[in-house]
Design an enzyme around this catalytic site. Structure first.
Site, PDB file in Angstrom:
ATOM      1  N   ASP A   1       1.051  -1.523  -0.210  1.00  0.00           N
ATOM      2  CA  ASP A   1       0.099  -0.285  -0.227  1.00  0.00           C
ATOM      3  C   ASP A   1       0.961   1.513  -0.024  1.00  0.00           C
ATOM      4  O   ASP A   1       1.746   1.479   0.121  1.00  0.00           O
ATOM      5  CB  ASP A   1      -1.096   0.092   1.249  1.00  0.00           C
ATOM      6  CG  ASP A   1      -0.852  -0.315   2.849  1.00  0.00           C
ATOM      7  OD1 ASP A   1       1.337  -0.841   2.763  1.00  0.00           O
ATOM      8  OD2 ASP A   1      -1.155  -0.283   3.506  1.00  0.00           O
TER       9      ASP A   1
ATOM     10  N   ASN B   1      -7.936  -2.839  14.461  1.00  0.00           N
ATOM     11  CA  ASN B   1      -9.148  -3.165  14.113  1.00  0.00           C
ATOM     12  C   ASN B   1      -9.436  -3.926  12.693  1.00  0.00           C
ATOM     13  O   ASN B   1     -10.225  -4.048  12.239  1.00  0.00           O
ATOM     14  CB  ASN B   1      -9.689  -2.013  13.215  1.00  0.00           C
ATOM     15  CG  ASN B   1      -8.954  -1.487  11.815  1.00  0.00           C
ATOM     16  OD1 ASN B   1      -8.132  -2.029  11.540  1.00  0.00           O
ATOM     17  ND2 ASN B   1      -9.649  -0.365  11.148  1.00  0.00           N
TER      18      ASN B   1
ATOM     19  N   HIS C   1      -7.624  -4.689   9.858  1.00  0.00           N
ATOM     20  CA  HIS C   1      -7.407  -4.471   8.577  1.00  0.00           C
ATOM     21  C   HIS C   1      -5.539  -4.699   8.437  1.00  0.00           C
ATOM     22  O   HIS C   1      -4.984  -5.313   9.141  1.00  0.00           O
ATOM     23  CB  HIS C   1      -7.087  -3.181   8.402  1.00  0.00           C
ATOM     24  CG  HIS C   1      -5.510  -2.222   8.685  1.00  0.00           C
ATOM     25  ND1 HIS C   1      -6.220  -1.131   9.619  1.00  0.00           N
ATOM     26  CD2 HIS C   1      -4.727  -2.506   8.951  1.00  0.00           C
ATOM     27  CE1 HIS C   1      -4.945  -0.590   9.743  1.00  0.00           C
ATOM     28  NE2 HIS C   1      -4.760  -1.230   9.291  1.00  0.00           N
TER      29      HIS C   1
ATOM     30  N   GLU D   1      -9.855  -1.907   5.363  1.00  0.00           N
ATOM     31  CA  GLU D   1     -10.377  -1.618   6.651  1.00  0.00           C
ATOM     32  C   GLU D   1     -11.650  -2.526   6.570  1.00  0.00           C
ATOM     33  O   GLU D   1     -11.724  -3.330   5.846  1.00  0.00           O
ATOM     34  CB  GLU D   1     -10.580  -0.707   6.517  1.00  0.00           C
ATOM     35  CG  GLU D   1     -10.076   0.766   6.720  1.00  0.00           C
ATOM     36  CD  GLU D   1      -9.087   1.163   7.963  1.00  0.00           C
ATOM     37  OE1 GLU D   1      -8.510   0.061   8.514  1.00  0.00           O
ATOM     38  OE2 GLU D   1      -9.180   2.195   8.251  1.00  0.00           O
TER      39      GLU D   1
HETATM   40  C1  F6R Z   1       1.066  -1.376   6.341  1.00  0.00           C
HETATM   41  C2  F6R Z   1      -0.405  -1.968   6.527  1.00  0.00           C
HETATM   42  C3  F6R Z   1      -1.023  -1.941   7.352  1.00  0.00           C
HETATM   43  C4  F6R Z   1       0.173  -1.953   9.006  1.00  0.00           C
HETATM   44  C5  F6R Z   1      -1.058  -2.828  10.238  1.00  0.00           C
HETATM   45  C6  F6R Z   1       0.255  -2.676  11.158  1.00  0.00           C
HETATM   46  O1  F6R Z   1       1.507  -1.629   4.992  1.00  0.00           O
HETATM   47  O2  F6R Z   1      -0.643  -2.355   5.629  1.00  0.00           O
HETATM   48  O3  F6R Z   1      -1.939  -3.255   6.967  1.00  0.00           O
HETATM   49  O4  F6R Z   1       0.636  -3.976   9.291  1.00  0.00           O
HETATM   50  O5  F6R Z   1      -1.577  -0.923   9.927  1.00  0.00           O
HETATM   51  O6  F6R Z   1       1.188  -1.598  11.545  1.00  0.00           O
HETATM   52  P1  F6R Z   1       1.639  -1.524  12.335  1.00  0.00           P
HETATM   53  O7  F6R Z   1       2.732  -2.623  12.350  1.00  0.00           O
HETATM   54  O8  F6R Z   1       2.760  -0.105  12.663  1.00  0.00           O
HETATM   55  O9  F6R Z   1       1.231  -1.658  13.988  1.00  0.00           O
END
Ligand code: F6R
Length: 244
Positions: free
Chosen positions: A67, A136, A138, A143
């Protein structure tokens, strides 16, 4: 779903990097699916260290990132392009032209989504996809309520996601409101997936992933539809399971 409970973040990062290294040694032309965020930072640090000490060759490897924020130039220090260069690409011998990340700063985001999904199909799917998980549920920036069949698309980020990521920005208001992300369907094309979770902050999400229903309200639950998923968790993120 295979589950490996590791002692702490350090052990989790070492284990995740060993998956990457094993994959690249097995097939030097591997396609890696990569994530950003705080969780894989330790993994990438380990990958860089092993690259330096063992000389693992990444020159034939390709990568596909999950992403990117909408509106950020790839040279913006907050962009995921920049993140990947800073934490991984600039420190191993992967070829710049073999690294793919959605372009969040383009005239037509719709065209970019189609183009990126085309790249996934052309050079991918990833042999090994690394995922983190949002509180959440994701995965990527998919989301809650995203279709399990979704391909690369534009998302409106939830306020909670923007709050969680505000630590990487000067202020909450600086966190972009939209992102371009591989869809859940795109992610499920991967041949093998490892999902990393560390810390108490992720404990509720891990509990819901392992003990809750499979439904679109909780995007990570889609991983139950894939037969090559390994969950790497540390004790802190697994604590609500162990207590039962
Ligand atoms: C980032 C991504 C997100 C993160 C998620 C957890 O490329 O795809 O899904 O993996 O937001 O983020 P952290 O590791 O910062 O808790």
């Amino acid at each position: 779903m295979n589950i490996k409970v590791l002692k702490d973040y350090e052990e989790l990062s070492q284990t995740a990097s060993s998956y990457i290294e094993h994959q690249v040694k097995k097939n030097p032309q591997s396609v890696l699916g990569l994530a950003t965020g705080g969780t894989p930072l330790g993994t990438y640090k380990q990958v860089v260290q092993s690259y330096q000490s063992q000389g693992i060759d990444y020159s034939g490897v390709s990568s596909l990132n999950l992403d990117e924020y909408v509106g950020l130039d790839k040279n913006d220090p907050q962009s995921y392009h920049y993140f990947m260069k800073e934490h991984l690409f600039d420190h191993i011998n992967i070829q710049d032209e073999h690294t793919f990340i959605p372009n969040g700063k383009t005239e037509s985001l719709f065209e970019e989504c189609k183009r990126y999904e085309g790249i996934i199909d052309e050079i991918g799917p990833p042999d090994l996809q690394i995922l983190g998980i949002g509180e959440n549920g994701h995965i990527g920036f998919n989301e809650p309520d995203t279709s399990f069949e979704s391909m690369t698309h534009i998302v409106d980020l939830e306020v909670s996601t923007r709050q969680a990521n505000a630590r990487f920005f000067n202020s909450f208001d600086d966190v972009p409101k939209q992102a371009i992300t591989m869809g859940i369907g795109s992610i499920l094309k991967s041949k093998q997936i490892i999902l990393l979770a560390s810390g108490e902050r992720k404990a509720e999400a891990i509990k819901r992933l392992l003990q809750g229903p499979v439904d679109e309200q909780f995007p990570a639950s889609a991983l139950h539809h894939h037969n090559q998923v390994t969950l790497l968790v540390d004790q802190a993120s697994y604590q609500l399971i162990e207590k039962e």
